[in-house]
Design an enzyme around this catalytic site. Structure first.
Site, PDB file in Angstrom:
ATOM      1  N   TYR A 229       8.551   0.485  -4.963  1.00  0.00           N
ATOM      2  CA  TYR A 229       8.243   1.680  -5.559  1.00  0.00           C
ATOM      3  C   TYR A 229       8.856   2.946  -5.266  1.00  0.00           C
ATOM      4  O   TYR A 229       9.504   3.062  -4.089  1.00  0.00           O
ATOM      5  CB  TYR A 229       6.598   1.828  -5.651  1.00  0.00           C
TER       6      TYR A 229
ATOM      7  N   ARG B 242      17.374   5.067  -3.018  1.00  0.00           N
ATOM      8  CA  ARG B 242      16.454   4.237  -2.188  1.00  0.00           C
ATOM      9  C   ARG B 242      15.710   3.244  -2.848  1.00  0.00           C
ATOM     10  O   ARG B 242      15.556   2.086  -2.196  1.00  0.00           O
ATOM     11  CB  ARG B 242      15.619   5.165  -1.549  1.00  0.00           C
TER      12      ARG B 242
ATOM     13  N   ARG C 179       1.842 -18.733 -10.939  1.00  0.00           N
ATOM     14  CA  ARG C 179       1.512 -18.359  -9.402  1.00  0.00           C
ATOM     15  C   ARG C 179       2.430 -19.296  -8.528  1.00  0.00           C
ATOM     16  O   ARG C 179       2.094 -20.565  -8.463  1.00  0.00           O
ATOM     17  CB  ARG C 179       0.384 -18.274  -8.924  1.00  0.00           C
TER      18      ARG C 179
ATOM     19  N   HIS D 109       4.865 -18.938  -4.736  1.00  0.00           N
ATOM     20  CA  HIS D 109       5.362 -17.923  -4.034  1.00  0.00           C
ATOM     21  C   HIS D 109       7.194 -17.870  -4.240  1.00  0.00           C
ATOM     22  O   HIS D 109       7.543 -16.708  -4.118  1.00  0.00           O
ATOM     23  CB  HIS D 109       5.377 -18.372  -2.539  1.00  0.00           C
TER      24      HIS D 109
ATOM     25  N   LYS E 222      10.635   0.189   0.610  1.00  0.00           N
ATOM     26  CA  LYS E 222       9.434   0.792  -0.061  1.00  0.00           C
ATOM     27  C   LYS E 222       8.816  -0.111  -0.794  1.00  0.00           C
ATOM     28  O   LYS E 222       8.833  -0.067  -2.053  1.00  0.00           O
ATOM     29  CB  LYS E 222       9.797   1.931  -0.708  1.00  0.00           C
TER      30      LYS E 222
ATOM     31  N   GLU F 224       6.100   5.750  12.495  1.00  0.00           N
ATOM     32  CA  GLU F 224       6.119   7.070  11.698  1.00  0.00           C
ATOM     33  C   GLU F 224       4.457   7.160  11.536  1.00  0.00           C
ATOM     34  O   GLU F 224       3.777   6.648  12.552  1.00  0.00           O
ATOM     35  CB  GLU F 224       6.850   6.607  10.262  1.00  0.00           C
TER      36      GLU F 224
HETATM   37  N1  PDD Z   1       4.781   7.907   0.879  1.00  0.00           N
HETATM   38  N2  PDD Z   1       6.889   6.811   5.464  1.00  0.00           N
HETATM   39  C1  PDD Z   1       5.924   6.293   4.527  1.00  0.00           C
HETATM   40  C2  PDD Z   1       5.386   4.708   5.301  1.00  0.00           C
HETATM   41  C3  PDD Z   1       5.746   6.785   3.311  1.00  0.00           C
HETATM   42  O1  PDD Z   1       4.660   5.959   2.527  1.00  0.00           O
HETATM   43  C4  PDD Z   1       6.122   7.977   2.889  1.00  0.00           C
HETATM   44  C5  PDD Z   1       6.022   8.329   1.471  1.00  0.00           C
HETATM   45  C6  PDD Z   1       7.253   8.467   3.779  1.00  0.00           C
HETATM   46  C7  PDD Z   1       7.758   9.663   3.323  1.00  0.00           C
HETATM   47  O2  PDD Z   1       8.783   9.675   2.523  1.00  0.00           O
HETATM   48  P1  PDD Z   1       9.262  10.733   1.297  1.00  0.00           P
HETATM   49  O3  PDD Z   1       9.794  12.066   2.378  1.00  0.00           O
HETATM   50  O4  PDD Z   1      10.310  10.056   0.834  1.00  0.00           O
HETATM   51  O5  PDD Z   1       8.296  10.836   0.557  1.00  0.00           O
HETATM   52  C8  PDD Z   1       7.145   7.987   5.052  1.00  0.00           C
HETATM   53  C9  PDD Z   1       4.616   8.377  -0.324  1.00  0.00           C
HETATM   54  C10 PDD Z   1       4.827   9.717  -0.795  1.00  0.00           C
HETATM   55  C11 PDD Z   1       3.667   7.428  -1.006  1.00  0.00           C
HETATM   56  O6  PDD Z   1       3.386   6.277  -0.738  1.00  0.00           O
HETATM   57  O7  PDD Z   1       2.769   8.048  -1.843  1.00  0.00           O
END
Ligand code: PDD
Length: 281
Positions: free
Chosen positions: A22, A41, A89, A91, A136, A168
């Site tokens: 996403y 990304r 379903r 995997h 992501k 993070e």
């Molecule tokens: N989250 N690290 C993680 C684990 C994140 O989920 C996000 C963003 C970031 C920051 O990324 P960016 O600067 O591109 O928003 C770092 C989004 C906003 C969310 O899941 O809602």
């Protein structure tokens, strides 16, 4: 269509396995900010999990523009996800599933003024997520459980430590300031490469603020003068209390205030104006 009418088949692999990726793109005055970087990304995430990108760049731009246009609000958070599609379903990847795309846009609300001015609380926890946090992925159970820990402590974020080092936070990137130097973990497979992280790095460089990338230990975090969290929705936010103890003097620091102002100026002059150029001094 109205959100409540949108439906996904129960056998969608996003629903069954969390098998998808996403993006969240902030939109200011109906202009999506750094859309190309978000689409880069997305492409990277899709490539890493072997899901076909269902649209060309041109198609993505068009669909996103249409969605933004149809909302009454100026500032929006556009969410979109691509899953591996609907299949019996199993995997292993299905042979002929079509990726499912879901997209929505909500009002983008920046952190409340009092939080910006007074700073926020955070807690720390062990980063027990998988080893591909650079993707992501919509499989966010790890992040969800970690975020819940801070929610239950009335804090805005959970800062994550893996093997004694800062990675993070549950849904944002983290910077610390010590000895007048802004520091952050380098981009690698243990963190999401944030678009806001890039903006903060560019602003720091353009304004000759000292900046370093490297390992940040748990003790560096606890003794930092400042901690900032960054994301598309939080922008740049100061953490002034960590695990219930005040950090530094318990107020947002001088470098934070400078960066916050630079970010707001940049938002007004570049993001809202839809200017594409990168930051320069
Ligand atoms: N989250 N690290 C993680 C684990 C994140 O989920 C996000 C963003 C970031 C920051 O990324 P960016 O600067 O591109 O928003 C770092 C989004 C906003 C969310 O899941 O809602």
């Amino acid at each position: 269509m109205p959100l409540a009418e949108a439906k996904v088949p129960v056998l969608d692999r996003g629903f069954i396995f969390g098998d998808g990726v996403y993006e969240v793109v902030p939109v200011y005055s109906k202009v999506p900010f750094r859309l190309e970087e978000h689409l880069n990304r997305l492409e990277r995430s899709l490539g890493a999990v072997g899901i076909r990108n269902p649209y060309t760049r041109e198609q993505w731009r068009g669909i996103i523009a249409g969605l933004i246009e149809r909302q009454p609000f100026e500032d929006q958070g556009v969410y979109f996800q691509v899953t591996r599609g609907v299949a019996k379903r199993d995997h292993a990847f299905p042979k002929d599933a079509q990726p499912t795309v879901f997209m929505m846009s909500n009002p983008l609300v920046p952190p409340p003024r009092v939080q910006v001015e007074r700073g926020a609380s955070a807690i720390t926890a062990r980063d027990n997520r998988w080893l591909r946090c650079d993707i992501k992925s919509i499989s966010l159970i790890g992040n969800v459980l970690l975020r819940q820990l801070s929610a239950e402590a009335d804090a805005v974020e959970t800062l994550l430590l893996r093997d004694g080092k800062l990675t993070e936070a549950s849904s944002s990137n983290v910077f610390i300031v010590s000895g007048g130097v802004i520091k952050s973990p380098p981009k690698n497979e243990l963190i999401l490469p944030g678009i806001t992280y890039d903006v903060v790095v560019e602003l720091a460089r353009a304004h000759s603020m000292p900046l370093e990338f490297g390992d940040i230990t748990e003790s560096d975090v606890r003794t930092a003068d400042e901690i900032w969290i960054t994301s598309s929705s939080k922008e740049v936010l100061a953490v002034v209390e960590l695990d219930g103890k005040p950090l530094g003097d318990g107020r947002p620091g001088a470098l934070f205030r400078r960066m916050y102002q630079l970010y707001q100026d940049f938002k007004r002059e570049v993001m809202r104006a839809g200017r594409r150029e990168r930051i320069s001094a």
